[in-house]
Write a protein that holds these residues in place. Structure first.
Motif, PDB file in Angstrom:
ATOM      1  N   UNK A  35      33.332  42.889  22.441  1.00  0.00           N
ATOM      2  CA  UNK A  35      33.618  44.276  22.817  1.00  0.00           C
ATOM      3  C   UNK A  35      33.982  44.405  24.300  1.00  0.00           C
ATOM      4  N   UNK A  36      34.244  43.301  24.952  1.00  0.00           N
ATOM      5  CA  UNK A  36      34.539  43.339  26.390  1.00  0.00           C
ATOM      6  C   UNK A  36      35.784  44.197  26.658  1.00  0.00           C
ATOM      7  N   UNK A  37      35.682  45.170  27.572  1.00  0.00           N
ATOM      8  CA  UNK A  37      36.813  46.068  27.844  1.00  0.00           C
ATOM      9  C   UNK A  37      37.877  45.487  28.779  1.00  0.00           C
ATOM     10  N   UNK A  38      37.649  44.285  29.283  1.00  0.00           N
ATOM     11  CA  UNK A  38      38.587  43.684  30.228  1.00  0.00           C
ATOM     12  C   UNK A  38      39.715  42.996  29.468  1.00  0.00           C
ATOM     13  N   UNK A  39      40.927  43.493  29.652  1.00  0.00           N
ATOM     14  CA  UNK A  39      42.052  43.013  28.855  1.00  0.00           C
ATOM     15  C   UNK A  39      42.799  41.839  29.446  1.00  0.00           C
ATOM     16  N   UNK A  40      42.849  41.731  30.762  1.00  0.00           N
ATOM     17  CA  UNK A  40      43.584  40.638  31.396  1.00  0.00           C
ATOM     18  C   UNK A  40      42.978  40.360  32.764  1.00  0.00           C
ATOM     19  N   UNK A  41      43.308  39.197  33.326  1.00  0.00           N
ATOM     20  CA  UNK A  41      42.706  38.794  34.590  1.00  0.00           C
ATOM     21  C   UNK A  41      43.661  37.906  35.368  1.00  0.00           C
ATOM     22  N   UNK A  42      43.602  38.030  36.691  1.00  0.00           N
ATOM     23  CA  UNK A  42      44.264  37.081  37.592  1.00  0.00           C
ATOM     24  C   UNK A  42      43.158  36.299  38.284  1.00  0.00           C
ATOM     25  N   UNK A  43      43.180  34.978  38.126  1.00  0.00           N
ATOM     26  CA  UNK A  43      42.152  34.120  38.719  1.00  0.00           C
ATOM     27  C   UNK A  43      42.810  33.247  39.782  1.00  0.00           C
ATOM     28  N   UNK A  44      42.340  33.381  41.017  1.00  0.00           N
ATOM     29  CA  UNK A  44      42.903  32.619  42.132  1.00  0.00           C
ATOM     30  C   UNK A  44      41.834  31.707  42.715  1.00  0.00           C
ATOM     31  N   UNK A  45      42.198  30.502  43.125  1.00  0.00           N
ATOM     32  CA  UNK A  45      41.204  29.572  43.688  1.00  0.00           C
ATOM     33  C   UNK A  45      40.831  29.945  45.122  1.00  0.00           C
ATOM     34  N   UNK A  46      39.596  29.668  45.482  1.00  0.00           N
ATOM     35  CA  UNK A  46      39.131  29.764  46.864  1.00  0.00           C
ATOM     36  C   UNK A  46      38.882  28.334  47.343  1.00  0.00           C
ATOM     37  N   UNK A  47      39.468  27.985  48.489  1.00  0.00           N
ATOM     38  CA  UNK A  47      39.443  26.591  48.907  1.00  0.00           C
ATOM     39  C   UNK A  47      38.880  26.432  50.309  1.00  0.00           C
ATOM     40  N   UNK A  48      38.316  25.260  50.533  1.00  0.00           N
ATOM     41  CA  UNK A  48      37.908  24.828  51.862  1.00  0.00           C
ATOM     42  C   UNK A  48      38.380  23.402  52.054  1.00  0.00           C
ATOM     43  N   UNK A  49      39.170  23.210  53.121  1.00  0.00           N
ATOM     44  CA  UNK A  49      39.712  21.888  53.434  1.00  0.00           C
ATOM     45  C   UNK A  49      40.399  21.255  52.218  1.00  0.00           C
ATOM     46  N   UNK A  50      41.137  22.081  51.476  1.00  0.00           N
ATOM     47  CA  UNK A  50      41.918  21.597  50.345  1.00  0.00           C
ATOM     48  C   UNK A  50      41.151  21.463  49.052  1.00  0.00           C
ATOM     49  N   UNK A  51      39.845  21.643  49.072  1.00  0.00           N
ATOM     50  CA  UNK A  51      39.022  21.511  47.868  1.00  0.00           C
ATOM     51  C   UNK A  51      38.654  22.892  47.334  1.00  0.00           C
ATOM     52  N   UNK A  52      38.810  23.081  46.017  1.00  0.00           N
ATOM     53  CA  UNK A  52      38.462  24.353  45.384  1.00  0.00           C
ATOM     54  C   UNK A  52      36.950  24.485  45.305  1.00  0.00           C
ATOM     55  N   UNK A  53      36.415  25.549  45.924  1.00  0.00           N
ATOM     56  CA  UNK A  53      34.964  25.736  45.945  1.00  0.00           C
ATOM     57  C   UNK A  53      34.535  26.968  45.154  1.00  0.00           C
ATOM     58  N   UNK A  54      35.494  27.715  44.621  1.00  0.00           N
ATOM     59  CA  UNK A  54      35.156  28.922  43.870  1.00  0.00           C
ATOM     60  C   UNK A  54      36.417  29.627  43.412  1.00  0.00           C
TER      61      UNK A  54
END
Length: 579
Positions: free
Chosen positions: A309-328
């Motif tokens: 029943x989740x009302x969220x229909x779509x999402x944009x997910x972007x990486x958060x990086x430190x020194x080239x490594x994805x941390x979140x």
């Protein structure tokens, strides 16, 4: 004549459609903004406007001078027919926006094509089309937009010249005279109006695009200003929650979330009942972003939410990086994929880079605290929130008045911050890197001291490869501005010289500021001193690192006279291959 004018004005709808299409082409935006076109863009523009002129011919109507009947344009006209058309609009617009070469090029294409269609006006109409491109090019002025009324007059003039050439060159004269009487005024008015409407639409659409871009940049800077204070503390549940609230308020998506590699740090907006902080990352799409480090857009079943029943229909997910490594990840949810435009994706991509840079700053600040040498830590502390906030406020104020300058300052700020971060780990850097770092800093300072600060460079390019400790030159220049000329209202000068001096390279920073008192001069550079505007350790740390790296010969030499200025210089040895 009235019927013919109505037919011509109906063709203006085609002009409107083409004008909107044109605003999507880079070469056309460059012409409107008065930038130079490269050869490929110039050829593209000539072909486009030439074919637009041809389209204007075929969308016209064939007029029979004997029967006054209007027919569709075919590949060949009879001897009694001429074309009532809007061909001249494309040629005139090309000349007005691109100058002689575009006007003549488009005129040749459309004019020569007209000659191939025949009719007793074939030559005169084709020749007038080429001349129209020349005339329009004469009114072209780089850096200035053509006013709609001017465009109307030039379009009408070009069509008027065509009527004149028909009378002079087309035979028999009686038939040419009857033609001009019938079609002259409608064509002059319709093509004048069409030219003006064409340019008016283009200017308005491009102006709206620029306003939208400026608003997006302003919004991004506002977000940066608000989030900086939180992310400087690192990425925790508390700071992530504060950032998510800011983004939710500013961007107004359905929801905003941030995660680290393992769990949800914060979620603000819809579906907070099951998208809760401190829960493990569960969706495969988020895990893919963490693994691949690339932005993705997901909707429907690809969201893989555990709640049906989740009302969220779509999402944009972007990486958060430190020194080239994805941390979140940074996640912005929307009701459906229709709500996610290219502008939205570009904005979110920019925000993820911005937040990543802020996290880099936070990470660097931890490195400062752990640094073994106090001088590196003290120099990095100079990157204060006040400097960043003042710089951002300057950029925000320039967004509307001078967008190009705002973009340049953003580039300078980004380079300045990155060089400061890299300086925490580097042992040595080149003089060229030091000079670029200083130039980035000075571009920001010059925006603050408008019409007050003059910077001069005297640099021997052959020695820019020489090495020295990083962050050596910028603190000296900053000292000249912060302490030397800060109280001057005008005519403030700072000169930076880099030149060969025998087997050494001499670096000199001079200012014409207030100078240094003799008692204080004995202390500066040799011991930490009390300061109300800085750490009081900048020159002291620079001097210590120079001596530790090159010996006493590289120590700072400071000369100053009250009310006359200060000169700070030092020498570093050349590499052996240069001696």
């Amino acid at each position: 004549m009235t019927d013919l004018l109505v037919v011509m004005l109906e063709r203006v709808g085609i002009i409107v459609a083409v004008a909107f299409i044109l605003t999507r082409f880079d070469f056309f935006k460059n012409m409107v903004n008065q930038d130079r076109l490269d050869r490929k863009q110039e050829v593209t523009a000539i072909l486009f406007f030439g074919f637009f002129g041809i389209i204007g011919t075929y969308f016209g109507v064939a007029f029979n001078t004997n029967t006054h009947h209007l027919n569709s344009v075919t590949q060949a006209l009879s001897g009694d027919e001429a074309i009532v058309n809007s061909r001249v609009i494309g040629v005139v617009v090309a000349g007005l926006l691109g100058g002689y070469r575009l006007g003549i090029g488009a005129g040749l294409i459309a004019g020569l094509h007209r000659m191939t269609l025949g009719g007793f006006t074939a030559f005169s109409c084709g020749l007038s089309t080429i001349i129209s491109g020349i005339v329009a090019g004469a009114f072209y002025k780089r850096g200035k937009n053509v006013k709609p009324m001017t465009a109307f007059l030039i379009g009408a003039l070009a069509e008027g010249m065509q009527m004149g050439l028909i009378l002079v060159l087309s035979k028999p004269f009686e038939q040419a005279w009857l033609l001009v009487q019938a079609i002259g005024l409608p064509m002059i008015l319709a093509n004048g109006v069409g030219t003006a409407i064409f340019l008016l639409i283009v200017y308005n659409v491009i102006s709206d695009q620029e306003r939208t871009t400026a608003l997006q940049a302003q919004k991004t800077l506002r977000i940066a200003n608000q989030t900086l204070g939180y992310l400087r503390k690192g990425m925790t549940s508390e700071t992530a929650l504060a950032v998510c609230k800011i983004l939710h308020r500013e961007l107004q998506p359905s929801a905003v979330a941030m995660t680290d590699k393992a769990e949800i740090l914060a979620h603000v907006g819809l579906a907070s009942d099951h998208h809760q902080a401190h829960r493990q990352v569960q969706t495969q799409i988020t895990k893919d972003v963490l693994q691949n480090g690339e932005l993705v857009v997901a909707s429907g079943d690809t969201l893989h939410c555990m709640d049906e029943e989740c009302p969220l229909g779509s999402v944009v997910i972007a990486p958060l990086k430190q020194r080239g490594e994805t941390i979140g990840t940074l996640k912005l949810y929307y009701p459906s994929e229709k709500a996610i435009t290219d502008v939205t994706i570009e904005l979110i991509s920019g925000l993820s880079s911005l937040l990543s840079d802020q996290l880099e700053i936070a990470n660097a600040e931890v490195a400062y605290q752990l640094a073994k040498e106090a001088e590196i830590k003290a120099l990095q502390a100079q990157i204060s929130p006040h400097f960043l906030f003042n710089t951002m406020n300057i950029i925000v104020s320039l967004i509307r008045t001078d967008p190009d300058q705002a973009r340049k300052l953003l580039t300078s700020l980004s380079y300045f911050l990155r060089q400061n971060l890299e300086g925490t780990t580097a042992v040595k850097g080149t003089l060229e890197q030091e000079l670029l770092h200083v130039q980035a800093y000075l571009q920001i300072e010059e925006a603050r001291f408008i019409d007050k600060l003059t910077i001069s460079f005297d640099v021997d390019d052959t020695v820019l490869h020489e090495m020295l400790p990083p962050l050596t030159l910028q603190p000296i220049v900053e000292n000249a501005i912060k302490h030397g000329i800060k109280d001057m209202d005008k005519n403030s000068n700072v000169t930076i010289s880099i030149r060969t001096a025998g087997t050494s390279v001499e670096i000199i920073v001079e200012d014409n500021g207030t100078g240094i008192e003799p008692e204080r001069l004995l202390e500066i550079g040799f011991s930490p001193i009390e300061s109300t505007t800085g750490t009081g350790m900048g020159l002291y740390n620079v001097n210590r690192r120079l001596i530790m790296t090159f010996g006493e010969e590289a120590a700072l030499q400071i000369k100053s006279e009250c009310d006359k200025g200060t000169t700070i210089s030092f020498c570093i040895p050349k590499t052996e291959m240069d001696n």
